[in-house]
Design an enzyme around this catalytic site. Structure first.
Site, PDB file in Angstrom:
ATOM      1  N   SER A 122       0.815  -1.215   0.000  1.00  0.00           N
ATOM      2  CA  SER A 122       0.000   0.000   0.000  1.00  0.00           C
ATOM      3  C   SER A 122       0.850   1.267   0.000  1.00  0.00           C
ATOM      4  O   SER A 122       0.415   2.308  -0.498  1.00  0.00           O
ATOM      5  CB  SER A 122      -0.912   0.032   1.238  1.00  0.00           C
ATOM      6  OG  SER A 122      -1.861  -0.992   1.197  1.00  0.00           O
ATOM      7  N   HIS A 143      -3.890  -4.812  -5.456  1.00  0.00           N
ATOM      8  CA  HIS A 143      -4.129  -4.184  -4.163  1.00  0.00           C
ATOM      9  C   HIS A 143      -5.548  -4.427  -3.690  1.00  0.00           C
ATOM     10  O   HIS A 143      -6.513  -4.132  -4.394  1.00  0.00           O
ATOM     11  CB  HIS A 143      -3.863  -2.679  -4.270  1.00  0.00           C
ATOM     12  CG  HIS A 143      -3.957  -1.961  -2.973  1.00  0.00           C
ATOM     13  ND1 HIS A 143      -4.945  -1.043  -2.687  1.00  0.00           N
ATOM     14  CD2 HIS A 143      -3.177  -2.029  -1.854  1.00  0.00           C
ATOM     15  CE1 HIS A 143      -4.773  -0.584  -1.461  1.00  0.00           C
ATOM     16  NE2 HIS A 143      -3.708  -1.157  -0.936  1.00  0.00           N
ATOM     17  N   GLU A 155      -7.340  -3.341  -7.197  1.00  0.00           N
ATOM     18  CA  GLU A 155      -6.600  -2.355  -7.985  1.00  0.00           C
ATOM     19  C   GLU A 155      -5.365  -3.038  -8.591  1.00  0.00           C
ATOM     20  O   GLU A 155      -4.478  -3.485  -7.876  1.00  0.00           O
ATOM     21  CB  GLU A 155      -6.203  -1.174  -7.120  1.00  0.00           C
ATOM     22  CG  GLU A 155      -7.404  -0.384  -6.600  1.00  0.00           C
ATOM     23  CD  GLU A 155      -7.000   0.811  -5.766  1.00  0.00           C
ATOM     24  OE1 GLU A 155      -7.032   1.939  -6.284  1.00  0.00           O
ATOM     25  OE2 GLU A 155      -6.628   0.600  -4.591  1.00  0.00           O
ATOM     26  N   ASN A 194      -6.667   5.342  -2.351  1.00  0.00           N
ATOM     27  CA  ASN A 194      -6.021   6.197  -1.348  1.00  0.00           C
ATOM     28  C   ASN A 194      -5.623   7.555  -1.912  1.00  0.00           C
ATOM     29  O   ASN A 194      -5.517   8.535  -1.164  1.00  0.00           O
ATOM     30  CB  ASN A 194      -4.813   5.487  -0.745  1.00  0.00           C
ATOM     31  CG  ASN A 194      -5.234   4.383   0.196  1.00  0.00           C
ATOM     32  OD1 ASN A 194      -6.310   4.433   0.779  1.00  0.00           O
ATOM     33  ND2 ASN A 194      -4.399   3.365   0.342  1.00  0.00           N
TER      34      ASN A 194
END
Length: 234
Positions: A122, A143, A155, A194
């Site tokens: 991440s 992800h 992702e 994010n």
């Protein structure tokens, strides 16, 4: 349909164990690797923790299918054994660059030629340790979000060296294990989720810290005007 049937997950912690179950519940043959038998011994408790959430969150939850998934999962503390038959490796170990470089070098040394390599990192750039795999063209990011079965984004992000055919295969694989596959065509820290979420959270925090408004009112205006179920503090 991909040829990816044998999946190995490195790291069996909170997210790694969720990835293992997500793949097993959707019919993949999964091996979980961790560094000690003590860590692997914690998995049965994690399965039962997840079972409750699967029941709550999945309208079509199948108890027998969940039991079969548990029985199908293999575990090991041996890297060579873990990757011996792997079509795909998903790495979810601690976010320490030196550790990832070390583990990926060992995976690359033992995995068969067919294996595609993915990382669930991440906070690190996958390209920073792609070369350590020995096969950077077969390496990319997959992800997962926490509570994988519910917040089921996958992702899929390239590095500058990723071959497109492996990107396409991993994107299709994501759909096969119940994820909404999200293609990311250029490496970026934070992926899409994010990259959107963190500035929004920071904006809410700045409004409060600077004395503009209190958290409840910041959440209220966002919920009301943006038709969102939650504000940044919630």
């Amino acid at each position: 349909m991909t040829d990816i049937t044998e999946v190995t997950v490195f790291g069996t912690g909170v997210l790694g164990s969720q990835i293992i179950m997500q793949a097993a519940y959707h019919g993949k043959t999964v091996t979980g690797y961790d560094i000690s038998d003590e860590l692997l011994a914690e998995l049965p408790e994690r399965w039962e923790w997840m079972r409750g959430y699967y029941r709550r969150d999945l309208p079509d939850f199948d108890e027998a299918r969940f039991d079969a998934a548990i029985k199908s999962i293999k575990t090991t503390t041996d890297i060579a054994e873990a990757v011996a038959d792997a079509d795909l490796v998903i790495e979810s170990i601690p976010e320490k660059l030196d550790l990832k470089k070390q583990v990926w070098a060992q995976i690359g040394a033992h995995a068969p030629e067919k294996t595609i390599f993915t990382t669930n990192t991440s906070t690190l750039r996958p390209s920073d340790f792609a070369a350590d795999t020995g096969r950077p063209e077969k390496f990319l990011a997959l992800h997962f979000a926490n509570l994988v079965w519910r917040y089921n984004t996958g992702e899929v992000m390239v590095t500058p060296q990723t071959d497109k055919k492996y990107f396409d295969a991993v994107l299709e694989f994501a759909g096969e294990i119940g994820l909404v596959g999200v293609p990311i065509h250029k490496e970026t820290p934070g992926y899409l989720l994010n990259s959107l979420l963190v500035p929004w959270l920071n904006a809410g925090a700045a409004l409060y810290v600077n004395g503009v408004a209190n958290p409840a009112d910041i959440d209220t205006v966002w919920r009301t005007a943006a038709n969102s179920p939650h504000g940044p503090f919630q």
